[in-house]
Structures are given as C-alpha cells and as structure tokens.
Design an enzyme around this catalytic site. Sequence first.
Site, PDB file in Angstrom:
ATOM      1  N   CYS A   1       0.816  -1.226   0.000  1.00  0.00           N
ATOM      2  CA  CYS A   1       0.000   0.000   0.000  1.00  0.00           C
ATOM      3  C   CYS A   1       0.844   1.268   0.000  1.00  0.00           C
ATOM      4  CB  CYS A   1      -0.963  -0.001   1.172  1.00  0.00           C
ATOM      5  SG  CYS A   1      -2.183  -1.301   1.025  1.00  0.00           S
TER       6      CYS A   1
ATOM      7  N   ASN B   1      -9.894  -0.010  -0.453  1.00  0.00           N
ATOM      8  CA  ASN B   1      -8.436   0.095  -0.425  1.00  0.00           C
ATOM      9  C   ASN B   1      -7.886  -0.469  -1.737  1.00  0.00           C
ATOM     10  OD1 ASN B   1      -5.697  -0.208  -0.005  1.00  0.00           O
ATOM     11  ND2 ASN B   1      -5.884  -1.093   2.035  1.00  0.00           N
TER      12      ASN B   1
ATOM     13  N   HIS C   1      -3.191   7.527   1.966  1.00  0.00           N
ATOM     14  CA  HIS C   1      -3.573   6.212   1.461  1.00  0.00           C
ATOM     15  C   HIS C   1      -4.952   5.883   2.031  1.00  0.00           C
ATOM     16  CE1 HIS C   1      -3.836   2.056   0.531  1.00  0.00           C
ATOM     17  NE2 HIS C   1      -3.630   1.656   1.767  1.00  0.00           N
TER      18      HIS C   1
HETATM   19  N1  ACO Z   1     -18.500  -8.232   8.805  1.00  0.00           N
HETATM   20  C1  ACO Z   1     -18.982  -8.493  10.024  1.00  0.00           C
HETATM   21  N2  ACO Z   1     -18.178  -8.783  11.064  1.00  0.00           N
HETATM   22  C2  ACO Z   1     -16.851  -8.803  10.841  1.00  0.00           C
HETATM   23  C3  ACO Z   1     -16.305  -8.551   9.573  1.00  0.00           C
HETATM   24  C4  ACO Z   1     -17.189  -8.272   8.526  1.00  0.00           C
HETATM   25  N3  ACO Z   1     -16.754  -7.986   7.283  1.00  0.00           N
HETATM   26  N4  ACO Z   1     -14.965  -8.640   9.661  1.00  0.00           N
HETATM   27  C5  ACO Z   1     -14.671  -8.943  10.938  1.00  0.00           C
HETATM   28  N5  ACO Z   1     -15.825  -9.061  11.658  1.00  0.00           N
HETATM   29  C6  ACO Z   1     -15.968  -9.366  13.045  1.00  0.00           C
HETATM   30  C7  ACO Z   1     -14.762 -10.104  13.591  1.00  0.00           C
HETATM   31  O1  ACO Z   1     -14.838 -11.481  13.278  1.00  0.00           O
HETATM   32  C8  ACO Z   1     -14.908  -9.840  15.079  1.00  0.00           C
HETATM   33  O2  ACO Z   1     -15.860 -10.722  15.602  1.00  0.00           O
HETATM   34  P1  ACO Z   1     -15.598 -11.442  17.017  1.00  0.00           P
HETATM   35  O3  ACO Z   1     -15.515 -10.302  18.008  1.00  0.00           O
HETATM   36  O4  ACO Z   1     -16.795 -12.304  17.151  1.00  0.00           O
HETATM   37  O5  ACO Z   1     -14.307 -12.182  16.857  1.00  0.00           O
HETATM   38  C9  ACO Z   1     -15.498  -8.428  15.122  1.00  0.00           C
HETATM   39  O6  ACO Z   1     -16.033  -8.190  13.813  1.00  0.00           O
HETATM   40  C10 ACO Z   1     -14.496  -7.354  15.454  1.00  0.00           C
HETATM   41  O7  ACO Z   1     -13.314  -7.573  14.676  1.00  0.00           O
HETATM   42  P2  ACO Z   1     -12.081  -6.584  14.726  1.00  0.00           P
HETATM   43  O8  ACO Z   1     -11.009  -7.119  13.839  1.00  0.00           O
HETATM   44  O9  ACO Z   1     -11.737  -6.278  16.134  1.00  0.00           O
HETATM   45  O10 ACO Z   1     -12.726  -5.277  14.082  1.00  0.00           O
HETATM   46  P3  ACO Z   1     -12.080  -3.872  13.911  1.00  0.00           P
HETATM   47  O11 ACO Z   1     -12.942  -2.844  14.485  1.00  0.00           O
HETATM   48  O12 ACO Z   1     -10.621  -3.872  14.249  1.00  0.00           O
HETATM   49  O13 ACO Z   1     -12.183  -3.652  12.328  1.00  0.00           O
HETATM   50  C11 ACO Z   1     -10.772  -3.784  10.414  1.00  0.00           C
HETATM   51  C12 ACO Z   1     -11.532  -4.564  11.462  1.00  0.00           C
HETATM   52  C13 ACO Z   1     -11.757  -2.992   9.602  1.00  0.00           C
HETATM   53  C14 ACO Z   1     -10.048  -4.774   9.502  1.00  0.00           C
HETATM   54  C15 ACO Z   1      -9.768  -2.842  11.100  1.00  0.00           C
HETATM   55  O14 ACO Z   1      -9.017  -3.532  12.049  1.00  0.00           O
HETATM   56  C16 ACO Z   1      -8.841  -2.213  10.133  1.00  0.00           C
HETATM   57  O15 ACO Z   1      -9.231  -1.406   9.295  1.00  0.00           O
HETATM   58  N6  ACO Z   1      -7.524  -2.501  10.216  1.00  0.00           N
HETATM   59  C17 ACO Z   1      -6.558  -1.931   9.347  1.00  0.00           C
HETATM   60  C18 ACO Z   1      -6.648  -2.611   8.051  1.00  0.00           C
HETATM   61  C19 ACO Z   1      -5.872  -1.905   7.016  1.00  0.00           C
HETATM   62  O16 ACO Z   1      -5.786  -0.707   7.018  1.00  0.00           O
HETATM   63  N7  ACO Z   1      -5.337  -2.678   6.119  1.00  0.00           N
HETATM   64  C20 ACO Z   1      -4.683  -2.192   5.010  1.00  0.00           C
HETATM   65  C21 ACO Z   1      -3.297  -1.787   5.285  1.00  0.00           C
HETATM   66  S1  ACO Z   1      -2.603  -1.339   3.817  1.00  0.00           S
HETATM   67  C22 ACO Z   1      -1.916  -2.663   2.977  1.00  0.00           C
HETATM   68  O17 ACO Z   1      -0.722  -2.772   2.949  1.00  0.00           O
HETATM   69  C23 ACO Z   1      -2.778  -3.652   2.242  1.00  0.00           C
END
Ligand code: ACO
Length: 323
Positions: free
Chosen positions: A113, A280, A250
Amino acid sequence: MIRSVITGCGSYLPSRIMKNADFEGMIDTNDEWIAQRTGIRERRIAAEGETTADLGEKAARAAMAAAGVTVDDLDMIILATSTPNNTFPATAVEIQNRLGMHHGAAFDSQAVCSGFIFALTTADQYIRTGFAKRILVIGAETFSRILDWTDRTTCVLFGDGAGAVIIEAMEGRGDSSDRGILTAHLRSDGAHKDKLYVDGGPSTTGTVGHLRMEGREVFRHAVGMITDVIEAAYAATGLTSADLDWFVPHQANRRIIDASAKKLDIAPEKVVVTVDRHGNTSAASIPLALCEAVADGRIKTGDLVMLEAMGGGFTWGSILLRW
Ligand code: ACO
C-alpha cells in the site's frame, strides 16, 4: 536546484461496482458493519480478463494526455504494484510496450500500500540526480485476484484501480516555495511482515496465494507510523499542518484517516477521501485520490499537498509537494 514537478495525472477504475450489500449472502456481513468500521460503501472490481496492465495503461494514457506529453518525452516508467500480470517480466515493461515506448527503462516497485510513495520517491531521486528528465509513475492493482472471498475480515476491504502521474525536472530556488517534491521520507520494518502478507509466492508455494491480515494489529500501528513520517516532513521543511492545503492519505480505512488527521491537527476539510467509493486499492489509492481532487478543481497550482501511506511489510512513507 532540480525539483520533480507533477505536470499531469490520470486514473482509471473498472466499470463494475460492488456495493457492501453485494457481500450479503456470500459471507456473514452487512453494509452497516463495513460502513461503520471502515467507511467503505462500494469498490470497483476488474472484469474477467481485465488485468493490472490494462488498468495501468489507461491511467498512464490519461496522465500523459493531461501533461501534454508522448512516449518520446519519457525517460522511464515505474509501476507500483503488488498484483503484477505475471511473476516476470515486470508489468511496467508490458505497459511500456503497449504505449509503444522502446527506449529508456521500465520496472516495477513493490511496497504494497506504500508502493506509490516508494515509486514516486524513487522517481524523484532519478530526476534530482539528472539521471532522468521525465518519468511516468503508475500505481495499479487488481487486489480482487488475491483476496480470499470467503474471509469476511479481508475481502470487504479492497478494490481494483489505477492512477498515474508524470513528473518532470524543473529548476527551483531550493526553498519550500518551490513547486514539486519538497521532501520525501520512506521507512520499513520487516519485524511486522507476518501481520499483512500473501500466503503464496513463486519461491515458496509456487502459487499466487491469498491476502492475510491481522487487521487489529495493522490498525494499532498505522496512526503512529503515519505520524512519524509526516512529522519528519515537517522537520525537514519547517512547514506544519497549518501550511497544508491538502492531505491525500492512502485510503485503507476512514477511521485511520480521521485519527491521523486529528492527531496531526489537519483540518477535516483539507482531507481528500475516496475510500467510501474505492475501498483500499493499495498502490493505486493515492494517485486515484490525487487525480480526483485535481480533476474537480480542489488541488490548484501552488497548493501544498501531503501524501502518506502505510502498508504490508510494514512499509510507510510521506511526500510533501507543492502542486
Ligand atoms: N462483517 C462483520 N463482522 C466482521 C467482519 C465483517 N466484514 N470482519 C470482521 N468481523 C468481526 C470479527 O470477526 C470480530 O468478531 P468477534 O468479536 O466475534 O471475533 C469483530 O467483527 C471485530 O473484529 P475486529 O477485527 O476487532 O474489528 P475492527 O474494528 O478492528 O475492524 C478492520 C476490522 C476494519 C479490519 C480494522 O481492524 C482495520 O481497518 N484494520 C486496518 C486494516 C488496514 O488498514 N489494512 C490495510 C493496510 S494497507 C496494505 O498494505 C494492504
């Protein structure tokens, strides 16, 4: 002093729009969860047979038209991508050939990214040393091809697209009133390599693999890393958030963008956001956002623009430029 000035930009998005609601029935998720946690409402998905080179070529042609240049004017092409058409040759040479360019050099750059920041910084170094006068820098991705469409924690986050810029050498005074790239800062730390990766590759599994991510861990590090490279840009130039006209981050997650802007005291109206419509798009996200804000007249000549990214590796970086 030689500065690298962006003289044109262009972008391309595949025509198919996939909305959050389209995941319902495929995986256990819903529009509300995705929109609340990420700010994403829809993303573009490449058509069957539509490749990273196809998207990159279209963005490149648009950037060249905007800059008023032809391939004869280019010395180099650098493509930032983590989803190349093939393991080799570089997708940049595929695009070079399609553009009818048979001189100079073309190669891919891979920093996930942060790829566009790494590629544009590399191009800036070639320009400032006099090695090249005009470079086409592209960010193009088809992340839809490396997603595990049964994994709700990753497949809802990404999309496909491409953006490109032409940068060229111009004489500047050497102070922060110059047009062009004023300062760039790159970082990586492989200690975090297992937090965001693809579980395949030519030298390991012999397969392409799928994207795997510890989302919460990525989130936890993101704001600190972004702040680190933006503060480095301020330290190098004496400029501050108050001087910025535009912040083009980004586009991974709206919450990361908002938290970074808040921590750095960047006013919300200066933040360019496309994640709601693009998801993304990895190395394509910054040039896509930049081109949108240029095309709709927000970013104007003389504006001070901060670009930043953080991604797999981890890698992170910032570029401060005057448009
Ligand atoms: N729909 C419904 N529920 C979901 C989904 C979904 N799509 N995805 C995860 N959940 C659930 C999980 O299973 C979890 O359930 P549990 O509590 O029963 O285990 C719950 O939601 C909470 O999960 P978290 O991972 O704690 O959710 P969070 O608020 O952290 O959001 C997210 C997840 C959106 C992925 C966030 O952590 C995030 O944006 N992280 C950064 C990701 C990012 O920026 N990545 C790109 C980097 S750039 C690159 O190099 C590609």
